[in-house]
Design a protein around this motif. Structure first.
Motif: not given
Length: 270
Positions: A47-52, A216-217, A232-233
């Motif tokens: 999974s890939i996460i983070g701000r716009s 997955i974003v 992943i952040f």
């Protein structure tokens, strides 16, 4: 030949399906990816996460060649798909690229279904036209996929007649119909209300139980915790933190803690 190497690679377990090495991407003066490295192994859920604006979607689009990297390389099953050499970007030969592209599927946040085609044609067109597989086989597999998605009674419906959750499940079936080795999701629930979001997340979890390799974003934090082997952040175009869900969500990194502070316990924005 390259295609023979790919076939041999597919039979080997534990090897990376995807390697992104030193990827760089800018749009004009806006540098979106800075020297990004990602490896995805068979059976992994990342999974890939983070701000716009952190580079998540651009990373996915570069991985699937919907955008072309400015530097670095993208490698599938040990075979270079696109790379930089001598200040120029190079691509794999057409036959090799076609086989590489057959190995992955993409599910978009806005479904991207063809509105003038019914559900069954949306699912079967690419296997028939691109992969040139037999019609009987393709239609049988498509109907089985629609059954798994809870859409057996919708094969003759058009996208405008479906809910958002149903459209996204059709999009997932369409991607799976190509028999990909790896499936990419670009914020698959961002256009859905909470009830429909639950429908789609349930389908993705069912794919995880089948050991489907997925990247997955997502902005669904609890979902990312529950389903991922690795998280992943991304922050300002770089991978700020990478590790198991426990490592990433338990970090004391101030940027990550600030990011998580914007979310409630169920993963929704406060």
């Amino acid at each position: 030949m390259a295609m023979d190497r790919i076939r041999t690679f597919i039979k080997q377990e534990g090897r990376p399906l995807l390697e992104i090495r030193h990827a760089r991407k800018a749009f004009g003066d806006n540098v979106v990816l800075h020297d990004v490295d990602v490896t995805v192994r068979e059976g992994e859920i990342v999974s890939i996460i983070g701000r716009s604006g952190s580079g998540k979607t651009t990373l996915l689009r570069c991985a699937t060649m919907l955008e072309t990297i400015d530097g670095g390389e993208v490698v599938y099953m040990g075979e270079k798909a696109v790379w930089e050499k001598g200040g120029e970007i190079h691509f794999a030969p057409r036959d090799t690229m076609r086989q590489i592209k057959d190995c992955y599927g993409m599910v978009f946040q806005n479904f991207n279904l063809f509105p003038h085609w019914n559900v069954l044609r949306n699912v079967t067109d690419a296997p028939l036209r691109v992969q040139q597989r037999g019609k009987e086989e393709v239609f049988a597999e498509a109907r089985e996929l629609l059954k798994k998605m809870g859409l057996s009674d919708k094969e003759n419906a058009y996208p405008c007649e479906l809910s958002g959750g149903q459209c996204q499940r059709v999009a997932i079936a369409r991607a799976l119909a190509m028999n990909p080795k790896i499936l990419f999701f670009d914020e698959p629930t961002s256009a859905l209300d909470p009830e429909l979001t639950a429908e789609v997340l349930k389908v993705i979890k069912s794919l995880a139980e089948l050991h489907m390799t997925m990247v997955i974003v997502t902005h669904e934090m609890q979902f990312a915790k529950d389903i991922s082997d690795r998280v992943i952040f991304m922050d300002k175009g770089v991978i700020a933190i990478e590790g198991t869900p426990l490592e990433v969500f338990g970090t004391n990194n101030p940027r990550m803690r600030e990011f998580l502070g914007r979310y409630s316990t169920d993963g929704a924005l406060q």
